[in-house]
Design a protein around this motif. Sequence first.
Motif, PDB file in Angstrom:
ATOM      1  N   MET A 160       0.836  -1.211   0.000  1.00 54.42           N
ATOM      2  CA  MET A 160       0.000   0.000   0.000  1.00 54.42           C
ATOM      3  C   MET A 160       0.869   1.259   0.000  1.00 54.42           C
ATOM      4  O   MET A 160       0.550   2.230  -0.680  1.00 54.42           O
ATOM      5  N   ALA A 161       1.981   1.227   0.730  1.00 54.73           N
ATOM      6  CA  ALA A 161       2.893   2.377   0.747  1.00 54.73           C
ATOM      7  C   ALA A 161       3.475   2.612  -0.641  1.00 54.73           C
ATOM      8  O   ALA A 161       3.603   3.755  -1.088  1.00 54.73           O
ATOM      9  N   GLN A 163       2.044   2.058  -3.365  1.00 52.75           N
ATOM     10  CA  GLN A 163       0.978   2.608  -4.188  1.00 52.75           C
ATOM     11  C   GLN A 163       0.596   4.027  -3.775  1.00 52.75           C
ATOM     12  O   GLN A 163      -0.301   4.621  -4.353  1.00 52.75           O
ATOM     13  N   TYR A 165      -0.350   5.057  -0.565  1.00 60.19           N
ATOM     14  CA  TYR A 165      -1.173   5.185   0.638  1.00 60.19           C
ATOM     15  C   TYR A 165      -0.287   5.529   1.830  1.00 60.19           C
ATOM     16  O   TYR A 165       0.874   5.137   1.880  1.00 60.19           O
ATOM     17  N   GLN A 166      -0.864   6.252   2.798  1.00 59.34           N
ATOM     18  CA  GLN A 166      -0.130   6.616   4.005  1.00 59.34           C
ATOM     19  C   GLN A 166      -0.883   6.115   5.220  1.00 59.34           C
ATOM     20  O   GLN A 166      -2.113   6.173   5.262  1.00 59.34           O
TER      21      GLN A 166
END
Length: 172
Positions: A160-161, A163, A165-166
């Motif tokens: 996710m990071a 991509q 995302y945080q």
Amino acid sequence: MKSLKQNALLAMLILLTPILSMAQVVTLEFANAATALEVAQNYSKALQAGDVAKMDAQLAPGAMVYGLNGALDSLTKAAHKEYYTTSTGTYKHTLTNELFLPVKVTDNWNEGEWVLSWGINTITDKSTGKTLKVPYHTASLIMNGKVVRMNYWYDRVNIMAMQGYQMIPPSN
């Protein structure tokens, strides 16, 4: 005193009966261990080579794959092939630190011949060259030389990071 000891022993036996009756037997040495191991290793090698057809060939016709591409999803054999066709077109997968363990489970809900595997999947974006290391674990149920069920567990936060995302902790 004798009666107290007998009652204590009886109580312990009653308490342990459910645990003992649900005990599973796990064996590391079994007749099909080498075949099961080969199936899991062929799948892994095919992923690294980007050979989706060879990966697909390791799966039984009705195979189900769980935990890939999200938390609670399941993929049929066809959906698995589609998922990896897209993935290997976009990313190169390099598996390192691999460890495989064939086990046979009897007397439990997960009875069968399994191959457990662990490693690190270094995923490289083919367009940007960015890499991401993702620790993973799989458990594959092997029947008649094919995977009939595969469960994936991996570090989704890293993905996710990558991509964008945080992770933001709660304010309180």
